[in-house]
Design an enzyme around this catalytic site. Structure first.
Site, mmCIF file in Angstrom:
data_model
loop_
_atom_site.group_PDB
_atom_site.id
_atom_site.type_symbol
_atom_site.label_atom_id
_atom_site.label_comp_id
_atom_site.label_asym_id
_atom_site.label_seq_id
_atom_site.Cartn_x
_atom_site.Cartn_y
_atom_site.Cartn_z
ATOM 1 N N GLY A 44 0.808 -1.205 0.000
ATOM 2 C CA GLY A 44 0.000 0.000 0.000
ATOM 3 C C GLY A 44 0.843 1.257 0.000
ATOM 4 N N PHE A 45 2.122 1.119 0.394
ATOM 5 C CA PHE A 45 3.022 2.269 0.462
ATOM 6 C C PHE A 45 3.602 2.636 -0.890
ATOM 7 C CE2 PHE A 45 5.302 -1.664 1.346
ATOM 8 C CZ PHE A 45 6.263 -1.647 0.347
ATOM 9 N N LYS A 47 6.384 0.864 -4.037
ATOM 10 C CA LYS A 47 7.176 -0.232 -4.574
ATOM 11 C C LYS A 47 8.579 -0.219 -3.988
ATOM 12 C CE LYS A 47 4.633 0.042 -8.948
ATOM 13 N NZ LYS A 47 4.706 0.408 -10.383
ATOM 14 N N ASP A 164 3.776 -1.997 14.280
ATOM 15 C CA ASP A 164 3.350 -2.753 13.100
ATOM 16 C C ASP A 164 4.210 -4.008 12.939
ATOM 17 O OD1 ASP A 164 1.658 -3.259 10.980
ATOM 18 O OD2 ASP A 164 2.776 -2.042 9.552
#
Length: 665
Positions: A44-45, A47, A164
């Protein structure tokens, strides 16, 4: 995106802590202008690219990982700056090192040391290189030490909560050393502070339930997440899995339930079960279970976790020193006994079977052509079982003890494969003998067993154990067997046998391009599935084309990467219909529960083979099997599970059915 003050602060940190501020031009050179072929990760951040940069201290190139955050990424500018600030202060052998960053043109790019062995998640859920138990122990200890350093070792007054912790954020270097990564969500706290109130951040499945309920983040939130990782390492299962429907899709809740019910074997991956000593397993499960306690007060500190894991390793090493096999206590051994019973066959000579590394081994008997001719009644047409891929197959009879021909249609029944060969000459005999010698190692309970061979009279004959139920193709699809009533548990047992055989074949380097069709899956009296013809493929030259080629009744099962095809096979076992085309696959998918995420319990009755009748208690295992088939056959390969994890799920479904008692079916 960045204020002048922010940019100045980042540059100051770079100078103070000796990491580099890269220009966008340098990053473009390192990644060949962000070439897609260099992508080693996505999220989601944005590549992650594998790149090459010149070390400023000399002219050598260094391989690095370059994370380019999307401008619309969930990990925004604030988290980008947080990661740089955190990693500028943190230095530990179990934390990924930051080498530099780039913020030109509002880019958000981080440059890290490159980790060639990727992540725990990759090896547990994606790769065909499953980790050994000792590797998993060492990885868990390294990651725990990294977290302990974060919680207590940054300074006398400050600590860091990662926020996380998950398997995709624990990376492995070239020596398989674990290193924690991704500090964009981390929070610095005072050592004297028990926690901090903050907006909810983290990953579902790893998220501390108390943090979720209260919004208060503490070090024990990381402990909970790490406990999930420990159970992930032990079970090979994802933190969120549809198997755990009753536990809210949650691995931690499922593991707690198994521990409470004293079913620890359920939590152990079949791939590593025989490698774990009982004392090590007990200690490991105990500390992992404490980590995922619902109440924070009952969870250990990371220092306690490190100590417990080190004790677990010491117990394992102590057990391994005498080099005594522990497989008799493992889950895999128990499952083999449940599925297949004892491997010893009292009807065969005691000198034949032996075990090595968990697989059956034996020396092949060299038969004379005359003996096999007599055993098969001169290869009479009434003894012909069928035409296989490489030749004709005949039934025959041998004396159980002497292996001499039996003329009374009693004793040990065998299958004789007469190979078609066009280049037979006396010089071939020695070559065939050498190849058969190499095949003595090619032995597994789910590959049809070779008893012996013959190479004379211009013929090559292979003698096998007889498989009473014939081929899976005939069992499912032949007109003659369409009226038979089938047991659902037998279908599950067949799928486990095929999966076990494929997992074994994946270890055989000579079978790179082999595939498996339904008529090469054979069934014994107890519906144990065994794979055939792979041994013959090693004997027959590729130029010796077989005379008979069976038409495909379904997708071929690819040995090396056959998860998709295995999913199709599961659909055929459930539906009782062949899947021979894309339209067949689409129609079968649509009928089975689980397509597009929807599960309707009544729909399983309409989708199942009409020869199978389910009682109410068996509905859930049937739906689980349907969901597993859908998961294997998804279009995107990276979403599919490994064959090993599929096997584990099948074994668990089988155990559930045994517990149900298979009442009435």
């Amino acid at each position: 995106m960045f204020s002048v003050g922010d940019e100045g602060k980042l540059q100051s940190l770079a100078m103070e802590h000796a990491f580099h501020r890269f220009s966008l031009a340098e990053i473009q050179v390192a990644t060949q202008n962000f070439d897609d072929d260099l992508i080693v990760g996505k999220g989601g951040f944005g590549k992650v690219y594998k790149g090459r940069i010149n070390d400023n201290r000399d002219t050598t190139e260094r391989i690095v990982a370059i994370k380019r955050l999307d401008s619309f990424s969930n990990q925004g500018a604030a988290e980008f700056k947080t990661e740089i600030e955190m990693l500028s202060e943190l230095r530990h052998r179990h934390l990924v090192s930051l080498l530099g960053y780039c913020s030109d043109n509002n880019e958000m790019i981080l440059v890290y040391e490159y980790m060639p062995n990727e992540t725990i998640e990759h090896h547990l859920h994606k790769a065909d290189t499953p980790l050994t138990w000792m590797q998993r122990l060492k990885i868990s200890i390294g990651a725990a030490e990294g977290l302990d350093y974060l919680h207590t070792g940054v300074g006398t007054q400050l600590g860091v909560i990662h926020r996380d912790v998950k398997s995709s954020n624990i990376l492995l270097d070239e020596y398989w050393t674990a290193k924690i990564a991704d500090f964009g969500l981390s929070k610095i706290i005072d050592q004297q502070t028990s926690g901090v109130s903050t907006r909810l951040k983290g990953t579902f499945g790893y998220l501390d339930p108390e943090y979720y309920m209260t919004g208060r983040l503490t070090r024990k939130s990381d402990v909970y997440s790490f406990g999930v990782v420990l159970f992930e390492l032990l079970s090979g299962r994802r933190a969120v899995d549809r198997l755990f429907v009753d536990e809210g899709l949650n691995l931690a809740a499922w593991a707690r339930k198994c521990i409470k019910e004293r079913r620890i074997d359920w939590v152990v991956s079949s791939h590593i079960a025989t490698q774990i000593s009982p004392r090590c397993l007990k200690e490991f499960v105990q500390i992992a279970g404490r980590c995922v306690k619902s109440s924070r007060k009952e969870r250990p500190t990371m220092a306690e976790v490190v100590a417990a894991l080190q004790l677990s390793m010491a117990l394992q090493e102590q057990s391994d020193r005498p080099a005594q096999a522990e497989s008799s206590t493992g889950f895999t051994y128990k499952m083999q006994n449940l599925l297949f019973g004892s491997r010893h066959n009292s009807g065969e000579p005691d000198t034949l079977p032996s075990t090595h590394n968990g697989h059956m081994e034996h020396s092949f008997k060299m038969f004379s052509y005359r003996d096999i001719e007599r055993a098969t009644r001169n290869f009479g047409s009434h003894m012909l079982l069928g035409h296989g891929h490489y030749g004709e197959v005949f039934r025959g009879w041998l004396d159980k003890k002497t292996y001499s021909p039996s003329m009374s249609d009693s004793g040990l029944i065998i299958a004789v494969k007469r190979l078609f060969t066009y280049k037979f000459n006396p010089h071939m005999v020695k070559e065939i003998q050498q190849k058969m010698k190499s095949l003595e190692e090619f032995s597994d309970p789910n590959v049809v067993k070779i008893l012996g061979y013959c190479a004379e009279e211009d013929s090559v004959l292979i003698i096998y154990e007889f498989m009473h139920q014939g081929t899976l193709n005939d069992y499912l699809f032949s007109v003659e067997r369409r009226t038979e009533r089938h047991l659902f548990i037998s279908r599950v047992k067949i799928s486990i046998g095929v999966a076990r055989g494929l997992v074994f074949l994946q270890t055989q380097p000579k079978l790179v391009d082999c595939s498996l069709q339904m008529h090469n899956i054979l069934l014994d009296e107890e519906f144990n599935a065994k794979l055939s013809d792979f041994d013959v493929a090693m004997l027959v030259a590729s130029s010796d084309a077989p005379l008979y080629l069976q038409p495909n009744s379904s997708y071929d099962l690819k040995v090396k990467n056959g998860v998709f095809d295995f999913g199709v096979l599961l659909m055929e076992l459930l539906s009782g219909n062949p899947v021979a085309s894309e339209s067949d696959l689409t129609a079968t998918r649509h009928r089975l529960p689980g397509e597009h995420g929807f599960v309707s319990l009544p729909s399983i009755y309409g989708a199942l083979d009409c020869r199978i009748k389910l009682n109410f208690l068996q509905t859930k295992p049937a739906v689980q099997l349907a969901l597993l088939s859908q998961k294997c056959a998804v279009d995107k390969s990276y979403l599919r599970p490994t064959l090993e994890s599929v096997l584990e799920e099948l074994e668990e479904i089988y155990v559930i059915m045994l517990n149900i008692g298979n009442s009435g079916n």
